[in-house]
Design a protein around this motif. Structure first.
Motif, short mmCIF file in Angstrom:
data_model
loop_
_atom_site.label_atom_id
_atom_site.label_comp_id
_atom_site.label_asym_id
_atom_site.label_seq_id
_atom_site.Cartn_x
_atom_site.Cartn_y
_atom_site.Cartn_z
N ASN A 203 1.01 -1.42 0.24
CA ASN A 203 0.14 0.19 0.10
C ASN A 203 1.06 1.52 0.08
OD1 ASN A 203 -2.27 -1.43 0.00
ND2 ASN A 203 -2.08 -1.79 1.75
N ARG A 204 2.14 0.97 -0.47
CA ARG A 204 3.15 2.39 -0.69
C ARG A 204 3.96 2.32 -1.83
NH1 ARG A 204 5.22 6.79 3.43
NH2 ARG A 204 5.51 7.85 2.16
N ILE A 205 4.15 2.98 -2.67
CA ILE A 205 5.11 3.15 -3.83
C ILE A 205 5.91 4.53 -3.20
CG2 ILE A 205 5.32 3.43 -6.23
CD1 ILE A 205 2.29 2.09 -6.12
N PHE A 206 7.00 4.43 -3.60
CA PHE A 206 8.09 5.47 -4.03
C PHE A 206 8.35 5.19 -4.90
CE2 PHE A 206 8.06 3.80 0.42
CZ PHE A 206 8.02 5.57 1.41
N ARG A 207 8.68 6.44 -5.64
CA ARG A 207 9.05 6.04 -7.36
C ARG A 207 10.49 7.64 -7.13
NH1 ARG A 207 5.43 6.50 -12.67
NH2 ARG A 207 7.21 6.30 -14.08
N PHE A 208 10.92 7.16 -7.58
CA PHE A 208 12.36 8.43 -7.85
C PHE A 208 13.60 8.08 -8.73
CE2 PHE A 208 12.70 5.39 -4.09
CZ PHE A 208 13.95 4.91 -4.18
N ALA A 209 14.37 9.54 -9.52
CA ALA A 209 15.72 9.12 -10.29
C ALA A 209 16.23 8.70 -9.95
CB ALA A 209 15.26 10.43 -9.95
N ARG A 210 16.92 7.25 -10.01
CA ARG A 210 18.10 6.58 -9.49
C ARG A 210 18.96 7.13 -8.91
NH1 ARG A 210 19.63 1.04 -13.50
NH2 ARG A 210 20.80 0.43 -11.44
N ASP A 211 19.22 8.68 -9.04
CA ASP A 211 20.33 8.79 -8.30
C ASP A 211 19.66 10.01 -7.08
OD1 ASP A 211 19.09 10.64 -9.80
OD2 ASP A 211 21.48 11.66 -11.07
N ASP A 212 18.81 10.14 -7.22
CA ASP A 212 18.10 10.94 -6.17
C ASP A 212 18.55 10.67 -4.99
OD1 ASP A 212 16.58 12.33 -4.26
OD2 ASP A 212 15.44 11.99 -5.40
N GLU A 213 19.06 10.57 -4.53
CA GLU A 213 19.87 10.57 -2.91
C GLU A 213 19.22 10.30 -1.52
OE1 GLU A 213 21.88 7.91 -1.84
OE2 GLU A 213 22.43 8.22 -3.65
N HIS A 214 17.52 11.96 -1.90
CA HIS A 214 16.95 11.49 -1.04
C HIS A 214 15.40 11.21 -1.21
CE1 HIS A 214 14.31 13.93 1.57
NE2 HIS A 214 12.85 14.62 0.73
N GLY A 215 15.19 10.63 -2.49
CA GLY A 215 14.09 9.24 -2.36
C GLY A 215 14.78 7.95 -1.99
N HIS A 216 16.10 7.80 -2.30
CA HIS A 216 16.27 6.30 -1.63
C HIS A 216 16.48 6.22 -0.32
CE1 HIS A 216 18.13 4.22 -4.58
NE2 HIS A 216 17.91 5.53 -5.44
N THR A 217 17.06 7.72 0.46
CA THR A 217 16.50 8.10 1.85
C THR A 217 15.26 7.71 2.08
OG1 THR A 217 18.23 8.94 1.96
CG2 THR A 217 16.91 9.08 3.98
#
Length: 144
Positions: A110-124
């Motif tokens: 029930n939760r999706i994270f989608r971000f640019a592969r080099d996006d450290e903030h998204g990874h975090t």
């Protein structure tokens, strides 16, 4: 392949239909992470290798053996596939990571994270969510 990791980098080339890996999102699904009774639609998914292994350090609530299913899905269906996975994953310390050449999808129940592969903030942010579910850091090692 590193035991205990959730992600396996898959060397994809041309599919049997002649489609290049640039047009595919690739990842690994752990079969045991699916909720009993769930069904994923085809969406043109291609299967790679299926491997059965014992992870080095499973998290609490994870079984002692996993079935890894390498897959590819057309980038035009990646968001729909993420939505379907989010509804099909079991409760607990599970997720599916898949990615294109430019984007990463981290799918929890029930939760999706989608971000640019080099996006450290998204990874975090995605890794913090995983830690809150009890997933150990060594399983949150997504490719960049």
């Amino acid at each position: 392949m590193m035991l205990g990791a959730w992600v396996i980098v898959i060397p994809w080339g041309m599919t049997s239909s002649g489609q290049s890996d640039v047009d595919r999102a690739i990842g690994v699904l752990i079969a045991e992470s699916l909720r009993v009774g769930s069904t994923l639609p085809s969406l043109g998914i291609t299967l790679g290798t299926i491997t059965r292994l014992v992870p080095a350090q499973p998290a609490a609530g994870q079984p002692p053996a996993w079935t890894l299913i390498e897959f590819g899905v057309d980038v035009t269906h990646a968001h729909t596939f993420a939505d379907e996975l989010a509804g099909a994953l079991d409760i607990g310390p599970w997720y599916v990571e898949f990615h294109t050449h430019t984007e990463t999808f981290i799918v929890f129940r029930n939760r999706i994270f989608r971000f640019a592969r080099d996006d450290e903030h998204g990874h975090t942010i995605a890794a913090d969510h995983g830690r809150n579910l009890g997933i150990p850091d060594h399983q949150l090692d997504w490719p960049r």
